[in-house]
Design a protein around this motif. Sequence first.
Motif, PDB file in Angstrom:
ATOM      1  N   ASP A 189      64.138  47.512  49.441  1.00  0.00           N
ATOM      2  CA  ASP A 189      63.257  46.974  50.476  1.00  0.00           C
ATOM      3  C   ASP A 189      62.057  46.235  49.890  1.00  0.00           C
ATOM      4  OD1 ASP A 189      64.807  48.064  52.619  1.00  0.00           O
ATOM      5  OD2 ASP A 189      63.937  50.032  52.179  1.00  0.00           O
ATOM      6  N   VAL A 190      61.568  46.706  48.771  1.00  0.00           N
ATOM      7  CA  VAL A 190      60.449  46.041  48.105  1.00  0.00           C
ATOM      8  C   VAL A 190      60.549  46.292  46.599  1.00  0.00           C
ATOM      9  CG1 VAL A 190      58.919  48.043  48.497  1.00  0.00           C
ATOM     10  CG2 VAL A 190      57.928  45.805  47.971  1.00  0.00           C
ATOM     11  N   ALA A 191      60.564  45.208  45.841  1.00  0.00           N
ATOM     12  CA  ALA A 191      60.573  45.304  44.380  1.00  0.00           C
ATOM     13  C   ALA A 191      59.133  45.420  43.885  1.00  0.00           C
ATOM     14  CB  ALA A 191      61.247  44.074  43.773  1.00  0.00           C
ATOM     15  N   VAL A 192      58.940  46.127  42.775  1.00  0.00           N
ATOM     16  CA  VAL A 192      57.595  46.350  42.241  1.00  0.00           C
ATOM     17  C   VAL A 192      57.585  46.077  40.732  1.00  0.00           C
ATOM     18  CG1 VAL A 192      55.680  47.970  42.007  1.00  0.00           C
ATOM     19  CG2 VAL A 192      57.228  48.155  43.983  1.00  0.00           C
ATOM     20  N   VAL A 193      56.573  45.324  40.293  1.00  0.00           N
ATOM     21  CA  VAL A 193      56.392  45.042  38.863  1.00  0.00           C
ATOM     22  C   VAL A 193      54.932  45.260  38.516  1.00  0.00           C
ATOM     23  CG1 VAL A 193      56.620  43.350  37.009  1.00  0.00           C
ATOM     24  CG2 VAL A 193      58.239  43.320  38.927  1.00  0.00           C
ATOM     25  N   GLU A 205      61.994  53.937  37.641  1.00  0.00           N
ATOM     26  CA  GLU A 205      61.215  53.503  36.496  1.00  0.00           C
ATOM     27  C   GLU A 205      60.677  52.095  36.732  1.00  0.00           C
ATOM     28  OE1 GLU A 205      63.379  53.958  32.870  1.00  0.00           O
ATOM     29  OE2 GLU A 205      63.368  56.147  32.976  1.00  0.00           O
ATOM     30  N   LEU A 206      59.474  51.858  36.253  1.00  0.00           N
ATOM     31  CA  LEU A 206      58.725  50.645  36.602  1.00  0.00           C
ATOM     32  C   LEU A 206      58.955  49.493  35.627  1.00  0.00           C
ATOM     33  CD1 LEU A 206      56.494  49.301  38.388  1.00  0.00           C
ATOM     34  CD2 LEU A 206      54.830  50.275  36.767  1.00  0.00           C
ATOM     35  N   SER A 207      59.290  48.331  36.188  1.00  0.00           N
ATOM     36  CA  SER A 207      59.298  47.096  35.401  1.00  0.00           C
ATOM     37  C   SER A 207      57.847  46.713  35.125  1.00  0.00           C
ATOM     38  CB  SER A 207      59.996  45.964  36.167  1.00  0.00           C
ATOM     39  OG  SER A 207      61.351  46.251  36.377  1.00  0.00           O
ATOM     40  N   SER A 208      57.574  46.232  33.931  1.00  0.00           N
ATOM     41  CA  SER A 208      56.184  45.918  33.592  1.00  0.00           C
ATOM     42  C   SER A 208      56.130  44.939  32.426  1.00  0.00           C
ATOM     43  CB  SER A 208      55.432  47.202  33.231  1.00  0.00           C
ATOM     44  OG  SER A 208      54.059  46.950  32.994  1.00  0.00           O
ATOM     45  N   VAL A 209      55.042  44.200  32.354  1.00  0.00           N
ATOM     46  CA  VAL A 209      54.817  43.263  31.256  1.00  0.00           C
ATOM     47  C   VAL A 209      54.297  44.043  30.056  1.00  0.00           C
ATOM     48  CG1 VAL A 209      53.521  41.249  30.459  1.00  0.00           C
ATOM     49  CG2 VAL A 209      54.329  41.364  32.834  1.00  0.00           C
ATOM     50  N   HIS A 210      55.035  43.991  28.960  1.00  0.00           N
ATOM     51  CA  HIS A 210      54.648  44.715  27.751  1.00  0.00           C
ATOM     52  C   HIS A 210      53.598  43.931  26.978  1.00  0.00           C
ATOM     53  CE1 HIS A 210      54.954  47.287  24.233  1.00  0.00           C
ATOM     54  NE2 HIS A 210      55.059  46.194  23.496  1.00  0.00           N
ATOM     55  N   VAL A 211      52.494  44.600  26.684  1.00  0.00           N
ATOM     56  CA  VAL A 211      51.418  44.020  25.875  1.00  0.00           C
ATOM     57  C   VAL A 211      51.400  44.748  24.537  1.00  0.00           C
ATOM     58  CG1 VAL A 211      48.940  43.606  25.707  1.00  0.00           C
ATOM     59  CG2 VAL A 211      50.076  43.491  27.947  1.00  0.00           C
ATOM     60  N   ASP A 212      51.462  43.994  23.452  1.00  0.00           N
ATOM     61  CA  ASP A 212      51.471  44.594  22.117  1.00  0.00           C
ATOM     62  C   ASP A 212      50.039  44.939  21.713  1.00  0.00           C
ATOM     63  OD1 ASP A 212      51.952  45.436  19.553  1.00  0.00           O
ATOM     64  OD2 ASP A 212      53.234  43.743  19.015  1.00  0.00           O
ATOM     65  N   CYS A 213      49.551  46.051  22.252  1.00  0.00           N
ATOM     66  CA  CYS A 213      48.166  46.447  22.018  1.00  0.00           C
ATOM     67  C   CYS A 213      47.878  46.714  20.548  1.00  0.00           C
ATOM     68  CB  CYS A 213      47.839  47.691  22.835  1.00  0.00           C
ATOM     69  SG  CYS A 213      47.892  47.440  24.624  1.00  0.00           S
ATOM     70  N   ARG A 214      48.810  47.353  19.861  1.00  0.00           N
ATOM     71  CA  ARG A 214      48.580  47.667  18.454  1.00  0.00           C
ATOM     72  C   ARG A 214      48.419  46.400  17.625  1.00  0.00           C
ATOM     73  NH1 ARG A 214      51.961  51.266  20.607  1.00  0.00           N
ATOM     74  NH2 ARG A 214      51.456  53.482  20.430  1.00  0.00           N
ATOM     75  N   ARG A 215      49.222  45.394  17.925  1.00  0.00           N
ATOM     76  CA  ARG A 215      49.102  44.133  17.203  1.00  0.00           C
ATOM     77  C   ARG A 215      47.762  43.476  17.495  1.00  0.00           C
ATOM     78  NH1 ARG A 215      48.942  41.816  12.848  1.00  0.00           N
ATOM     79  NH2 ARG A 215      49.286  39.569  12.830  1.00  0.00           N
ATOM     80  N   THR A 265      62.176  44.891  32.044  1.00  0.00           N
ATOM     81  CA  THR A 265      62.722  45.117  33.389  1.00  0.00           C
ATOM     82  C   THR A 265      63.361  46.499  33.478  1.00  0.00           C
ATOM     83  OG1 THR A 265      64.785  44.020  32.722  1.00  0.00           O
ATOM     84  CG2 THR A 265      63.115  42.676  33.837  1.00  0.00           C
ATOM     85  N   ARG A 266      63.055  47.182  34.582  1.00  0.00           N
ATOM     86  CA  ARG A 266      63.603  48.496  34.850  1.00  0.00           C
ATOM     87  C   ARG A 266      64.031  48.556  36.332  1.00  0.00           C
ATOM     88  NH1 ARG A 266      58.872  49.548  31.673  1.00  0.00           N
ATOM     89  NH2 ARG A 266      59.431  50.157  29.526  1.00  0.00           N
ATOM     90  N   ALA A 267      64.330  49.755  36.796  1.00  0.00           N
ATOM     91  CA  ALA A 267      64.953  49.929  38.113  1.00  0.00           C
ATOM     92  C   ALA A 267      64.074  49.508  39.299  1.00  0.00           C
ATOM     93  CB  ALA A 267      65.392  51.380  38.305  1.00  0.00           C
TER      94      ALA A 267
END
Length: 330
Positions: free
Chosen positions: A264-268, A282-292, A323-325
């Motif tokens: 019904d509604v996708a979430v990112v 599980e959440l789709s999300s933009v990965h940020v390379d914080c350690r780098r 991307t995840r579920a």
Amino acid sequence: MDTPTIYDVSRLSGVSTATVSRTFTAPDRVREETRRKVLAAAEALGYQPSAIARAMARQQTDKIAFLICKKDATILDEFYASICEGVMRRANSTSYQLLISTAADWQRTGQSKQIEGVILAGDAEPSLISSFQRQGVAVVLVNHRASGFELPSVVADEQNGARQVIDHLTAYGHRRIALLAGRFSSYITSVRYNAFLTAMQEHGISVDDSGIVMCGRDVESATQASVELLRRPERPTAVFAFNDVLAAGVIKAATRLGLRVPDDVAVVGFDDSSSCTLLTPELSSVHVDCRRMGEICLEQLTALLSGDTEVPRLTVVPVSLRTRASSIKL
């Protein structure tokens, strides 16, 4: 006439106090051009090398600091703790002692600490930046850009992150895509908001005010705002949240209203925090390379302290959508 200090030599030569110190105590660690500047300044001020060496021994600290500049922040904040981990990795291979604190605690208790350089993480106040500059402290910014200051800044590629999210959602047929925007720092709020607008325009999707909702930075505020958003007659079929905490609020609101995610509604979300795999789905999300990002900050700070005048003023670290579920329709 007052006896000149390390700060006089620093100001006249245009380098940090740490570089002045190394010019006299460890010249092999300083570029030849920089050494010449410092020695010329010392000569112009009438200094004798021995006098400066004594001043260096008295004032040199070989300490640098990592300060989290975020309202109500703690050093356990996951995003900045990950950046700090990268800073620590690089600092361990140098002779510098690393101090870690929040900006609020530092200003309350740490102004007497002598440091050579500082990494300001997040929404650093202009007054704090100016204070360090007046003291001759080298400054690098991370996850922030400060208008009016010519300082090295290390940031994530927010624009490309938003573009990847909208590319992904439109590939699944979404056209009614809302933005749940939190009240974060002025830099993050502006850059993520504009990145979303640009990405939507690139897909020919118009955005009006009804598709953008503001909320606080906590889950409950995000949940309340999302309930109102998802109750609208023309409710969005997808929501892009400013970060993973807000995205969790969207999922919570959808569950409360009996809506299925992602049918019904996708979430990112954004940041790809540890909570992404703890949510259901599980959440789709933009990965940020914080350690780098942290590693680059430390590399740039040590370069400044060695007299390098060619440290880039802006370094953009690539991001990638995980991307995840929560956004993939089966």
